[in-house]
Enzyme design. Structure first.
Site, PDB file in Angstrom:
ATOM      1  N   PRO A 124      28.301  62.869  -6.513  1.00  0.00           N
ATOM      2  CA  PRO A 124      29.122  63.983  -6.034  1.00  0.00           C
ATOM      3  C   PRO A 124      28.364  65.309  -6.005  1.00  0.00           C
ATOM      4  O   PRO A 124      27.934  65.813  -7.025  1.00  0.00           O
ATOM      5  CB  PRO A 124      30.272  64.051  -7.055  1.00  0.00           C
ATOM      6  CG  PRO A 124      30.190  62.783  -7.836  1.00  0.00           C
ATOM      7  CD  PRO A 124      28.773  62.357  -7.778  1.00  0.00           C
ATOM      8  N   GLU A 125      28.208  65.855  -4.819  1.00  0.00           N
ATOM      9  CA  GLU A 125      27.699  67.208  -4.644  1.00  0.00           C
ATOM     10  C   GLU A 125      28.841  68.009  -4.012  1.00  0.00           C
ATOM     11  O   GLU A 125      29.970  67.540  -3.982  1.00  0.00           O
ATOM     12  CB  GLU A 125      26.462  67.211  -3.738  1.00  0.00           C
ATOM     13  CG  GLU A 125      25.343  66.298  -4.236  1.00  0.00           C
ATOM     14  CD  GLU A 125      24.117  66.293  -3.333  1.00  0.00           C
ATOM     15  OE1 GLU A 125      23.911  67.295  -2.615  1.00  0.00           O
ATOM     16  OE2 GLU A 125      23.391  65.294  -3.322  1.00  0.00           O
ATOM     17  N   HIS A 174      35.650  51.905 -17.219  1.00  0.00           N
ATOM     18  CA  HIS A 174      35.034  53.198 -17.565  1.00  0.00           C
ATOM     19  C   HIS A 174      35.960  54.387 -17.317  1.00  0.00           C
ATOM     20  O   HIS A 174      35.501  55.491 -17.040  1.00  0.00           O
ATOM     21  CB  HIS A 174      33.720  53.413 -16.804  1.00  0.00           C
ATOM     22  CG  HIS A 174      32.760  52.280 -16.966  1.00  0.00           C
ATOM     23  ND1 HIS A 174      32.071  52.043 -18.136  1.00  0.00           N
ATOM     24  CD2 HIS A 174      32.402  51.287 -16.118  1.00  0.00           C
ATOM     25  CE1 HIS A 174      31.325  50.970 -17.989  1.00  0.00           C
ATOM     26  NE2 HIS A 174      31.505  50.487 -16.777  1.00  0.00           N
ATOM     27  N   ARG A 229      28.625  56.246 -15.788  1.00  0.00           N
ATOM     28  CA  ARG A 229      27.449  56.644 -16.578  1.00  0.00           C
ATOM     29  C   ARG A 229      27.717  57.798 -17.536  1.00  0.00           C
ATOM     30  O   ARG A 229      26.833  58.157 -18.308  1.00  0.00           O
ATOM     31  CB  ARG A 229      26.316  57.028 -15.635  1.00  0.00           C
ATOM     32  CG  ARG A 229      25.833  55.831 -14.855  1.00  0.00           C
ATOM     33  CD  ARG A 229      24.630  56.154 -14.004  1.00  0.00           C
ATOM     34  NE  ARG A 229      24.489  55.110 -13.013  1.00  0.00           N
ATOM     35  CZ  ARG A 229      23.641  55.139 -12.012  1.00  0.00           C
ATOM     36  NH1 ARG A 229      22.852  56.179 -11.868  1.00  0.00           N
ATOM     37  NH2 ARG A 229      23.568  54.162 -11.154  1.00  0.00           N
ATOM     38  N   ARG A 276      10.353  84.327  -4.880  1.00  0.00           N
ATOM     39  CA  ARG A 276      10.359  83.236  -5.855  1.00  0.00           C
ATOM     40  C   ARG A 276       9.179  82.305  -5.579  1.00  0.00           C
ATOM     41  O   ARG A 276       8.968  81.863  -4.462  1.00  0.00           O
ATOM     42  CB  ARG A 276      11.682  82.445  -5.768  1.00  0.00           C
ATOM     43  CG  ARG A 276      12.902  83.259  -6.143  1.00  0.00           C
ATOM     44  CD  ARG A 276      12.918  83.629  -7.610  1.00  0.00           C
ATOM     45  NE  ARG A 276      12.875  82.499  -8.504  1.00  0.00           N
ATOM     46  CZ  ARG A 276      13.949  81.910  -9.041  1.00  0.00           C
ATOM     47  NH1 ARG A 276      15.153  82.363  -8.762  1.00  0.00           N
ATOM     48  NH2 ARG A 276      13.813  80.887  -9.862  1.00  0.00           N
TER      49      ARG A 276
END
Length: 292
Positions: free
Chosen positions: A2-3, A100, A119, A158
DNA sequence: AGCTCTTCCTGAAAGC
DNA sequence: TGCTTTCAGGAAGAGC
């Protein structure tokens, strides 16, 4: 994994079914991904879910002050990060429980808000109502809202690789490995380029590419790689539109060259070696392609 | 400042 | 076939 687009998809699903409903009890399984599990189970019952919002990759449930008898008279936010394999959605008690599943929020209408995470790279924590602005400020800008001027300012000077900065949640919030690679491919910028060396036309291209990629991915309800499904349990479609991510050895959609994979910023990075020209030093030493 | 390495965790896939 | 090893990765922390 998931982003931003996947979290947005989950949030849009939850927004249609959660606001106005009250948490009556909390049941916990494994809790090592929860900041203060005991406090969570104690403080949330009796509170009503007011809004559901996405903050970068975090899901924010805004909860009201609750009944004074049970909890301090202050609004609380529940923040959920899905990590790699997290899922948050509403089920009925008789629905089968996915393996889970570690948190059950029982609602007043009998339904359950469930958190499942194979996880357990996810996070769950509470933030006091008056601390949410500070939390938001600790994250970078929303990539879909940032102006061109701010975008340039965030990256100007940067010396880190552009890929590392795109993944840094303090710079922009919500971009992960897949959408970093897709945006860089779209903008024709090599992931190992130093941000300070990008020309302003490239920065402009990159900002637009990020917007386009994220908007299309949201429209497609995210990318389903391995485990992602939305709040209703449906997979997304955007993985079919990936141009770089996961396409090692396959032809570039623009020029036909074989997509390469290299480790940049500690992550698998997929790019077209022809369209996305490597920075000079990496080209000379072969560094960008050395670690495969 | 920024890079690399390590840790957390599980299941899929590759290796033997 | 069946066991062992490797890998994937978001984020945080250590050490350089």
């Amino acid at each position: 994994m998931p982003e931003l687009p996947e979290v947005e998809t989950i949030v849009r699903g939850l927004r249609t079914v959660l606001p106005g409903h009250t948490i009556v009890s909390v049941r916990l399984g494994k809790t090592d991904f929860i900041e203060e599990p005991l406090a969570l189970a104690e403080l949330l019952p009796g509170r009503r879910i007011e809004t559901v919002e996405r903050l970068g990759k975090f899901i924010r449930l805004q909860l009201n002050a609750g009944s004074a008898a049970k909890s301090p008279d202050r609004p609380i936010n529940l923040l959920v990060h899905l990590g790699m394999t997290g899922w948050l959605g509403v089920r009925r008690p008789e629905d089968p429980v996915a393996p889970h599943t570690h948190v059950f929020f029982e609602l007043e209408d009998g339904r359950e808000l469930r958190y499942t995470d194979i996880r357990r790279f996810g996070q769950m924590r509470m933030v006091a109502g008056d601390q949410i602005d500070a939390f938001r400020d600790s994250l970078g800008q929303e990539p879909l809202e940032i102006s061109a001027g701010e975008f340039h300012k965030r990256l100007a000077g940067r010396r880190a690789r552009i890929k590392a900065l795109l993944l840094d949640q303090r710079v922009f919030r919500g971009i992960g490995n897949i959408y970093a690679d897709e945006s860089l491919w779209q903008a024709r910028i090599h992931p190992a380029r130093l941000a300070a060396r990008l020309h302003s036309t490239e920065l402009g291209r990159l900002r637009q590419a990020i917007r386009r990629v994220l908007q299309h991915a949201i429209a497609d309800r995210g990318s389903s790689i391995a485990t992602f499904v939305d709040a209703e349990g449906q997979p997304g479609e955007y993985q079919q539109r990936h141009r770089a991510y996961g396409r090692e050895g396959k032809p570039c959609f623009r020029c036909g060259a074989k997509i390469r994979r290299a480790i940049v910023a500690g992550r698998s990075s997929y790019f077209c070696p022809h369209c996305q020209t490597a920075p000079r030093r990496a080209r000379a030493s072969g560094k960008a392609e050395a670690r495969v």
